[in-house]
Write a protein that holds these residues in place. Structure first.
Motif, PDB file in Angstrom:
ATOM      1  N   THR A 185     -98.280 -34.946  -3.309  1.00 34.88           N
ATOM      2  CA  THR A 185     -97.093 -35.130  -4.151  1.00 34.88           C
ATOM      3  C   THR A 185     -97.345 -36.235  -5.161  1.00 34.88           C
ATOM      4  O   THR A 185     -97.769 -37.333  -4.797  1.00 34.88           O
ATOM      5  CB  THR A 185     -95.878 -35.485  -3.277  1.00 34.88           C
ATOM      6  N   THR A 186     -97.056 -35.950  -6.438  1.00 33.83           N
ATOM      7  CA  THR A 186     -97.201 -36.965  -7.487  1.00 33.83           C
ATOM      8  C   THR A 186     -95.882 -37.298  -8.165  1.00 33.83           C
ATOM      9  O   THR A 186     -95.837 -38.149  -9.047  1.00 33.83           O
ATOM     10  CB  THR A 186     -98.230 -36.514  -8.547  1.00 33.83           C
ATOM     11  N   ALA A 187     -94.799 -36.636  -7.755  1.00 39.55           N
ATOM     12  CA  ALA A 187     -93.447 -36.991  -8.189  1.00 39.55           C
ATOM     13  C   ALA A 187     -92.481 -36.398  -7.175  1.00 39.55           C
ATOM     14  O   ALA A 187     -92.713 -35.300  -6.653  1.00 39.55           O
ATOM     15  CB  ALA A 187     -93.142 -36.463  -9.592  1.00 39.55           C
ATOM     16  N   VAL A 188     -91.419 -37.131  -6.895  1.00 39.79           N
ATOM     17  CA  VAL A 188     -90.431 -36.724  -5.909  1.00 39.79           C
ATOM     18  C   VAL A 188     -89.083 -36.559  -6.584  1.00 39.79           C
ATOM     19  O   VAL A 188     -88.740 -37.305  -7.506  1.00 39.79           O
ATOM     20  CB  VAL A 188     -90.321 -37.779  -4.776  1.00 39.79           C
ATOM     21  N   CYS A 189     -88.316 -35.572  -6.134  1.00 39.29           N
ATOM     22  CA  CYS A 189     -86.920 -35.420  -6.547  1.00 39.29           C
ATOM     23  C   CYS A 189     -86.082 -35.339  -5.274  1.00 39.29           C
ATOM     24  O   CYS A 189     -86.556 -34.841  -4.245  1.00 39.29           O
ATOM     25  CB  CYS A 189     -86.729 -34.157  -7.387  1.00 39.29           C
ATOM     26  N   ASP A 190     -84.871 -35.847  -5.339  1.00 36.24           N
ATOM     27  CA  ASP A 190     -83.963 -35.804  -4.191  1.00 36.24           C
ATOM     28  C   ASP A 190     -82.810 -34.855  -4.499  1.00 36.24           C
ATOM     29  O   ASP A 190     -82.015 -35.096  -5.410  1.00 36.24           O
ATOM     30  CB  ASP A 190     -83.412 -37.199  -3.891  1.00 36.24           C
ATOM     31  N   TYR A 191     -82.760 -33.759  -3.754  1.00 37.83           N
ATOM     32  CA  TYR A 191     -81.625 -32.833  -3.818  1.00 37.83           C
ATOM     33  C   TYR A 191     -81.598 -32.106  -2.477  1.00 37.83           C
ATOM     34  O   TYR A 191     -82.577 -31.432  -2.133  1.00 37.83           O
ATOM     35  CB  TYR A 191     -81.769 -31.831  -4.968  1.00 37.83           C
ATOM     36  N   VAL A 192     -80.550 -32.266  -1.728  1.00 36.89           N
ATOM     37  CA  VAL A 192     -80.453 -31.807  -0.348  1.00 36.89           C
ATOM     38  C   VAL A 192     -81.410 -32.617   0.536  1.00 36.89           C
ATOM     39  O   VAL A 192     -81.033 -33.174   1.549  1.00 36.89           O
ATOM     40  CB  VAL A 192     -80.694 -30.294  -0.191  1.00 36.89           C
TER      41      VAL A 192
END
Length: 196
Positions: free
Chosen positions: A152-159
């Protein structure tokens, strides 16, 4: 420089072509093996459903070709998911470039699935995120997502936190639509086209 967009039945190619036009990049839309292998850069876009897309790739041998490529390859949205090991969407075996599964978002009160619209990405690293601000906003449309993993080189938070971007060797991927993600998406595409 020769950039190829892989032509298949789940490619959202028109918006990708517009984005490359804005960057002044020349490109070819093709599913021809020789053209793909001879490209300097390969873009593997996608919208749609995983099992149908994988069936189309298998019919044309693209499921074996794409993982064997040595030049920089960028998968977006469903393209990214097909580069993973497996998708819960119709229990689909994918290409396994990234050793991670793609799972459907759980039902959470107040959060709609699909995840649609602008959201921020964080924990940025890797060459495609150079020049991006932490918490840059990009545009998502998806019901399935890859878990956070070492690639992983970028994370998003949704659920739940999920991989917004992945990178392994010459393979790069973005769950969001870089081609319609404004300045941040344009920077990511520029960084990809500059890779050697």
């Amino acid at each position: 420089m020769k950039t190829v967009i892989i032509k298949y039945n789940a490619g959202n190619v028109q918006s990708v072509m517009y984005a490359l036009d804005r960057l002044g990049a020349s490109y070819l839309l093709t599913d021809d093996e020789a053209e793909i292998r001879s490209a300097d850069k390969v873009i593997f876009p996608g919208v749609g459903e995983a099992s149908t897309a994988m069936a189309y790739l298998r019919e044309r041998g693209l499921d074996k070709l794409i993982p064997s490529l040595k030049q920089p390859v960028l998968g977006t949205c469903v393209g990214m998911q097909l580069m993973c090991r497996r998708s819960e969407e119709n229990n689909t075996t994918c290409m396994g470039i990234f050793d991670i599964d793609v799972r459907r978002f759980e039902t959470v009160p107040g959060l709609k699935v699909p995840h649609t619209g602008w959201n921020n990405i964080h924990n940025l690293r890797g060459p495609l995120t150079e020049g991006l601000a932490e918490n840059a906003y990009v545009y998502f449309v998806h019901s399935y997502a890859a878990d956070v993993c070492p690639e992983t080189t970028a994370v998003c938070d949704y659920v739940r936190p999920f991989s917004a971007m992945l990178h392994r060797d010459n393979f790069y991927a973005a769950q969001f639509h870089a081609e319609i993600s404004g300045d941040a998406g344009q920077r990511i595409l520029e960084n990809f086209l500059k890779l050697s």
